[in-house]
Design an enzyme around this catalytic site. Structure first.
Site, PDB file in Angstrom:
ATOM      1  N   ASN A   1       0.871  -1.174   0.000  1.00 14.02           N
ATOM      2  CA  ASN A   1       0.000   0.000   0.000  1.00 14.02           C
ATOM      3  C   ASN A   1       0.909   1.224   0.000  1.00 14.02           C
ATOM      4  O   ASN A   1       1.478   1.589   1.020  1.00 14.02           O
ATOM      5  CB  ASN A   1      -0.875  -0.028   1.258  1.00 14.02           C
ATOM      6  CG  ASN A   1      -1.843   1.145   1.308  1.00 14.02           C
ATOM      7  OD1 ASN A   1      -1.771   2.056   0.490  1.00 14.02           O
ATOM      8  ND2 ASN A   1      -2.738   1.121   2.287  1.00 14.02           N
TER       9      ASN A   1
ATOM     10  N   ARG B   1     -11.422  15.894   7.278  1.00 17.26           N
ATOM     11  CA  ARG B   1     -12.187  16.281   6.086  1.00 17.26           C
ATOM     12  C   ARG B   1     -13.600  16.715   6.469  1.00 17.26           C
ATOM     13  O   ARG B   1     -14.213  16.118   7.357  1.00 17.26           O
ATOM     14  CB  ARG B   1     -12.290  15.116   5.103  1.00 17.26           C
ATOM     15  CG  ARG B   1     -10.981  14.684   4.502  1.00 17.26           C
ATOM     16  CD  ARG B   1     -11.234  13.668   3.383  1.00 17.26           C
ATOM     17  NE  ARG B   1     -10.009  12.991   2.990  1.00 17.26           N
ATOM     18  CZ  ARG B   1      -9.804  11.677   3.090  1.00 17.26           C
ATOM     19  NH1 ARG B   1     -10.758  10.880   3.561  1.00 17.26           N
ATOM     20  NH2 ARG B   1      -8.672  11.155   2.710  1.00 17.26           N
TER      21      ARG B   1
ATOM     22  N   GLU C   1      -8.324  -5.269   4.923  1.00 21.51           N
ATOM     23  CA  GLU C   1      -8.165  -4.963   3.495  1.00 21.51           C
ATOM     24  C   GLU C   1      -6.987  -5.730   2.895  1.00 21.51           C
ATOM     25  O   GLU C   1      -7.049  -6.162   1.746  1.00 21.51           O
ATOM     26  CB  GLU C   1      -7.945  -3.451   3.324  1.00 21.51           C
ATOM     27  CG  GLU C   1      -9.206  -2.655   3.634  1.00 21.51           C
ATOM     28  CD  GLU C   1      -8.936  -1.178   3.892  1.00 21.51           C
ATOM     29  OE1 GLU C   1      -8.521  -0.837   5.022  1.00 21.51           O
ATOM     30  OE2 GLU C   1      -9.135  -0.377   2.984  1.00 21.51           O
TER      31      GLU C   1
ATOM     32  N   ASP D   1      -7.923  13.110  16.262  1.00 19.75           N
ATOM     33  CA  ASP D   1      -7.900  11.767  16.849  1.00 19.75           C
ATOM     34  C   ASP D   1      -9.073  11.611  17.813  1.00 19.75           C
ATOM     35  O   ASP D   1      -9.178  12.334  18.806  1.00 19.75           O
ATOM     36  CB  ASP D   1      -6.576  11.528  17.577  1.00 19.75           C
ATOM     37  CG  ASP D   1      -6.416  10.056  17.961  1.00 19.75           C
ATOM     38  OD1 ASP D   1      -7.397   9.433  18.408  1.00 19.75           O
ATOM     39  OD2 ASP D   1      -5.297   9.541  17.806  1.00 19.75           O
ATOM     40  N   PHE D   2      -9.915  10.640  17.519  1.00 17.32           N
ATOM     41  CA  PHE D   2     -11.152  10.505  18.295  1.00 17.32           C
ATOM     42  C   PHE D   2     -10.898  10.087  19.745  1.00 17.32           C
ATOM     43  O   PHE D   2     -11.759  10.272  20.602  1.00 17.32           O
ATOM     44  CB  PHE D   2     -12.116   9.536  17.610  1.00 17.32           C
ATOM     45  CG  PHE D   2     -13.506  10.080  17.562  1.00 17.32           C
ATOM     46  CD1 PHE D   2     -13.924  10.874  16.506  1.00 17.32           C
ATOM     47  CD2 PHE D   2     -14.406   9.844  18.601  1.00 17.32           C
ATOM     48  CE1 PHE D   2     -15.197  11.413  16.482  1.00 17.32           C
ATOM     49  CE2 PHE D   2     -15.686  10.374  18.580  1.00 17.32           C
ATOM     50  CZ  PHE D   2     -16.079  11.169  17.518  1.00 17.32           C
ATOM     51  N   ARG D   3      -9.706   9.546  20.020  1.00 20.16           N
ATOM     52  CA  ARG D   3      -9.407   9.200  21.421  1.00 20.16           C
ATOM     53  C   ARG D   3      -9.407  10.462  22.282  1.00 20.16           C
ATOM     54  O   ARG D   3      -9.902  10.454  23.407  1.00 20.16           O
ATOM     55  CB  ARG D   3      -8.056   8.500  21.523  1.00 20.16           C
ATOM     56  CG  ARG D   3      -8.159   7.021  21.236  1.00 20.16           C
ATOM     57  CD  ARG D   3      -6.826   6.394  21.056  1.00 20.16           C
ATOM     58  NE  ARG D   3      -6.317   6.723  19.731  1.00 20.16           N
ATOM     59  CZ  ARG D   3      -5.462   5.972  19.053  1.00 20.16           C
ATOM     60  NH1 ARG D   3      -4.998   4.877  19.584  1.00 20.16           N
ATOM     61  NH2 ARG D   3      -5.058   6.307  17.847  1.00 20.16           N
TER      62      ARG D   3
ATOM     63  N   LEU E   1     -15.391   3.566   9.936  1.00 22.74           N
ATOM     64  CA  LEU E   1     -15.150   4.806  10.674  1.00 22.74           C
ATOM     65  C   LEU E   1     -13.700   4.848  11.148  1.00 22.74           C
ATOM     66  O   LEU E   1     -13.361   4.363  12.228  1.00 22.74           O
ATOM     67  CB  LEU E   1     -16.115   4.895  11.870  1.00 22.74           C
ATOM     68  CG  LEU E   1     -17.607   4.676  11.560  1.00 22.74           C
ATOM     69  CD1 LEU E   1     -18.437   4.762  12.829  1.00 22.74           C
ATOM     70  CD2 LEU E   1     -18.101   5.688  10.521  1.00 22.74           C
ATOM     71  N   GLY E   2     -12.847   5.399  10.317  1.00 22.76           N
ATOM     72  CA  GLY E   2     -11.446   5.603  10.690  1.00 22.76           C
ATOM     73  C   GLY E   2     -11.155   7.085  10.580  1.00 22.76           C
ATOM     74  O   GLY E   2     -12.067   7.911  10.727  1.00 22.76           O
ATOM     75  N   ASN E   3      -9.914   7.404  10.300  1.00 22.34           N
ATOM     76  CA  ASN E   3      -9.576   8.796  10.029  1.00 22.34           C
ATOM     77  C   ASN E   3     -10.327   9.282   8.802  1.00 22.34           C
ATOM     78  O   ASN E   3     -10.954  10.335   8.800  1.00 22.34           O
ATOM     79  CB  ASN E   3      -8.081   8.856   9.753  1.00 22.34           C
ATOM     80  CG  ASN E   3      -7.460   9.956  10.515  1.00 22.34           C
ATOM     81  OD1 ASN E   3      -8.109  10.946  10.850  1.00 22.34           O
ATOM     82  ND2 ASN E   3      -6.191   9.792  10.799  1.00 22.34           N
ATOM     83  N   GLY E   4     -10.233   8.474   7.737  1.00 21.36           N
ATOM     84  CA  GLY E   4     -11.142   8.628   6.613  1.00 21.36           C
ATOM     85  C   GLY E   4     -12.350   7.770   6.955  1.00 21.36           C
ATOM     86  O   GLY E   4     -12.186   6.716   7.565  1.00 21.36           O
TER      87      GLY E   4
ATOM     88  N   HIS F   1     -12.787   3.017  -0.042  1.00 26.54           N
ATOM     89  CA  HIS F   1     -12.847   1.986   1.006  1.00 26.54           C
ATOM     90  C   HIS F   1     -13.564   0.734   0.496  1.00 26.54           C
ATOM     91  O   HIS F   1     -14.083  -0.062   1.294  1.00 26.54           O
ATOM     92  CB  HIS F   1     -13.615   2.468   2.254  1.00 26.54           C
ATOM     93  CG  HIS F   1     -12.929   3.543   3.033  1.00 26.54           C
ATOM     94  ND1 HIS F   1     -13.615   4.606   3.597  1.00 26.54           N
ATOM     95  CD2 HIS F   1     -11.625   3.722   3.359  1.00 26.54           C
ATOM     96  CE1 HIS F   1     -12.758   5.388   4.226  1.00 26.54           C
ATOM     97  NE2 HIS F   1     -11.545   4.885   4.094  1.00 26.54           N
TER      98      HIS F   1
ATOM     99  N   ARG G   1      -2.489  -2.111  -3.551  1.00 29.42           N
ATOM    100  CA  ARG G   1      -3.704  -1.317  -3.359  1.00 29.42           C
ATOM    101  C   ARG G   1      -3.607  -0.093  -4.270  1.00 29.42           C
ATOM    102  O   ARG G   1      -2.612   0.623  -4.271  1.00 29.42           O
ATOM    103  CB  ARG G   1      -3.784  -0.860  -1.908  1.00 29.42           C
ATOM    104  CG  ARG G   1      -4.956   0.050  -1.702  1.00 29.42           C
ATOM    105  CD  ARG G   1      -4.892   0.743  -0.382  1.00 29.42           C
ATOM    106  NE  ARG G   1      -6.033   1.615  -0.258  1.00 29.42           N
ATOM    107  CZ  ARG G   1      -6.003   2.748   0.402  1.00 29.42           C
ATOM    108  NH1 ARG G   1      -4.921   3.154   0.991  1.00 29.42           N
ATOM    109  NH2 ARG G   1      -7.083   3.489   0.473  1.00 29.42           N
TER     110      ARG G   1
HETATM  111  P1  ADP Z   1      -7.045   5.447   8.964  1.00 25.58           P
HETATM  112  O1  ADP Z   1      -6.642   4.026   8.587  1.00 25.58           O
HETATM  113  O2  ADP Z   1      -8.131   6.019   8.121  1.00 25.58           O
HETATM  114  O3  ADP Z   1      -5.891   6.381   9.165  1.00 25.58           O
HETATM  115  P2  ADP Z   1      -7.913   4.225  11.455  1.00 25.58           P
HETATM  116  O4  ADP Z   1      -8.799   3.168  10.942  1.00 25.58           O
HETATM  117  O5  ADP Z   1      -6.596   3.845  12.039  1.00 25.58           O
HETATM  118  O6  ADP Z   1      -7.713   5.381  10.399  1.00 25.58           O
HETATM  119  O7  ADP Z   1      -8.754   5.016  12.581  1.00 25.58           O
HETATM  120  C1  ADP Z   1      -8.277   6.145  13.226  1.00 25.58           C
HETATM  121  C2  ADP Z   1      -9.307   6.576  14.271  1.00 25.58           C
HETATM  122  O8  ADP Z   1      -9.630   5.462  15.083  1.00 25.58           O
HETATM  123  C3  ADP Z   1      -8.782   7.673  15.198  1.00 25.58           C
HETATM  124  O9  ADP Z   1      -9.748   8.677  15.375  1.00 25.58           O
HETATM  125  C4  ADP Z   1      -8.537   6.949  16.506  1.00 25.58           C
HETATM  126  O10 ADP Z   1      -8.850   7.747  17.604  1.00 25.58           O
HETATM  127  C5  ADP Z   1      -9.454   5.758  16.458  1.00 25.58           C
HETATM  128  N1  ADP Z   1      -8.780   4.627  17.105  1.00 25.58           N
HETATM  129  C6  ADP Z   1      -7.805   3.867  16.575  1.00 25.58           C
HETATM  130  N2  ADP Z   1      -7.378   2.946  17.481  1.00 25.58           N
HETATM  131  C7  ADP Z   1      -8.088   3.161  18.609  1.00 25.58           C
HETATM  132  C8  ADP Z   1      -8.110   2.561  19.911  1.00 25.58           C
HETATM  133  N3  ADP Z   1      -7.309   1.542  20.228  1.00 25.58           N
HETATM  134  N4  ADP Z   1      -8.986   3.062  20.807  1.00 25.58           N
HETATM  135  C9  ADP Z   1      -9.807   4.068  20.491  1.00 25.58           C
HETATM  136  N5  ADP Z   1      -9.828   4.674  19.296  1.00 25.58           N
HETATM  137  C10 ADP Z   1      -8.983   4.237  18.368  1.00 25.58           C
END
Ligand code: ADP
Length: 398
Positions: free
Chosen positions: A8, A242, A385, A284-286, A210-213, A181, A92
């Protein structure tokens, strides 16, 4: 033993996994970062062993691929004796336009067609092509397969992929919704059918990646019929950075107010908006989750806007399919954040979604998170993936 190397490739990074196809297990994985930038490094992780970090200049992707192959065959931390153990490489590729509705074996003609699609994904496709080129140079004779993020969504009907703009922009410039995706949505929707012990053909599934994207996909009978990303990944949900959906006239309004040109405006929408822009805290959603727990109002408003948008999409896709049997959550946030899953599902009680709090209290494990009597099932399904890319690769090279 057949092993597939999954690549990738981004503009300054290269992620890889070597997968043993007999057991479908990861033999080694890693990440080359800061390619072409100062401070480049390779992190190589052989399965069951400590990761090895190598800091060495990587002026281009050829050097990165060279280092990956050296790490895989290294006497100490390598996992294969030599490169002949790699049966094939799966790449990819972000954008396949309307040309690729499934994965393909890479040939000169395929590369030419992929170059034609680069116009549609100028940030991603050129980097993917550089990765393919580097592998071809260093592994001549090894078959390679391209797996497109857009391919799964090529089954979308015209009414779902057309924008409400002059039709000539579609016919002249291919302006339409493509979605991304796709490999993840395909994998997760297939897993949903397997977990529920049903045939994919008999199910209406909504997958929330539901990730960063982030994107949502309506999968009817195993086929993508709608998805929230569009011509580019900017459309749809509120994402890490975004904006997702908005009134296009906002662009002109803000550009005039702040004296921005179109590139600066696009940068705001791609990199400074979304959860980061709304919360003014983090993408970062954390951190958003922690902020909400501490009663931080800015974190709460970003959380609420994010959750609301996902729920709205699920509602609209239930209408698009005239029903829904299962809703699946995947990717970083979907797999790890029980509260977000619960809050999204709380909007969906009218559809017959009943979350079981004890079952929902889980991370990264395939789980049905609804009660036994829930009319519509909700599930956590970790995405994979890379495995999907490896499977497609094996299937095509036989
Ligand atoms: P991408 O692959 O699109 O960069 P990810 O699928 O890694 O994104 O997702 C990133 C998001 O998931 C972030 O907002 C992060 O806070 C949340 N996240 C990733 N791992 C954890 C975890 N162990 N606990 C809580 N949230 C997480």
């Amino acid at each position: 033993m057949k092993k597939v190397l999954v690549i990738n490739c981004g503009s300054s990074s290269l992620k890889y996994q070597l997968i043993d196809m007999e057991t479908e297990s990861v033999v080694a994985k890693g990440l080359a970062e800061r390619i072409g930038i100062d401070g480049s490094r390779l992190k190589h992780q052989p399965a069951g062993k400590d990761a090895v970090v190598q800091e060495e200049a990587m002026p281009d992707h050829n050097k990165a691929v060279e280092m990956v192959l050296a790490a895989l065959t290294d006497k100490e931390h390598g996992v294969i004796a030599d490169m002949s153990e790699i049966s094939a490489v799966g790449h990819r590729v972000v954008h396949g336009g309307e040309k690729f509705a499934c994965s393909v074996v890479i040939s000169d003609e395929v590369i030419k067609t992929m170059e034609e699609c680069s116009d549609l994904a100028p940030l991603h496709n050129p980097a993917n092509l550089i990765g393919i080129n580097a592998c071809q140079q260093l592994m001549p004779g090894t078959p390679m397969v391209a797996v497109f993020d857009t391919a799964f969504h090529q089954t979308m009907p015209e009414k779902a992929f057309l924008y409400g703009i002059p039709y000539k922009y579609y016919t002249d410039y291919s302006v339409r919704r493509y979605g991304f995706h796709g490999t993840s949505h395909r994998y997760v929707s297939e897993r949903v059918a397997a977990i529920l012990d049903k045939k994919a053909e008999d199910l209406k599934v909504i997958v929330c990646h539901l990730g960063n994207g982030a994107s949502v996909c309506a999968v009817n009978g195993g086929k993508s019929v709608d998805t929230s990303m569009g011509l580019t990944p900017l459309e749809g949900l509120i994402m890490g950075t975004r904006s997702g959906d908005m009134d296009p006239a906002i662009m002109q309004y803000i550009m005039n107010k702040e004296n921005l040109d179109i590139n600066q405006m696009m940068n705001v929408l791609n990199k400074e908006s979304g959860v980061l822009g709304v919360s003014e805290i983090s993408s970062d959603f954390r951190e958003i989750e922690n902020g909400c727990a501490e009663g931080n109002k800015a974190a709460q408003r970003a959380n609420d806007a994010f959750v609301y948008r996902v729920a709205k999409y699920i509602g609209s896709y239930a209408a698009a399919m005239n029903g829904v049997d299962a809703i699946a959550f995947t990717a970083g946030l979907g797999e790890n954040n029980a509260l977000v899953r619960k809050e999204i599902c709380s909007y969906l009680e009218f559809l017959g979604v009943k979350v079981d709090d004890a079952k929902n209290n889980v991370r990264g494990k395939e789980t049905v998170i609804t009660t036994d009597d829930s009319k519509v099932k909700a599930l956590l399904v970790p995405t994979n993936e890379e495995l999907m890319i490896a499977r497609d690769t094996m299937e095509l090279i036989g």
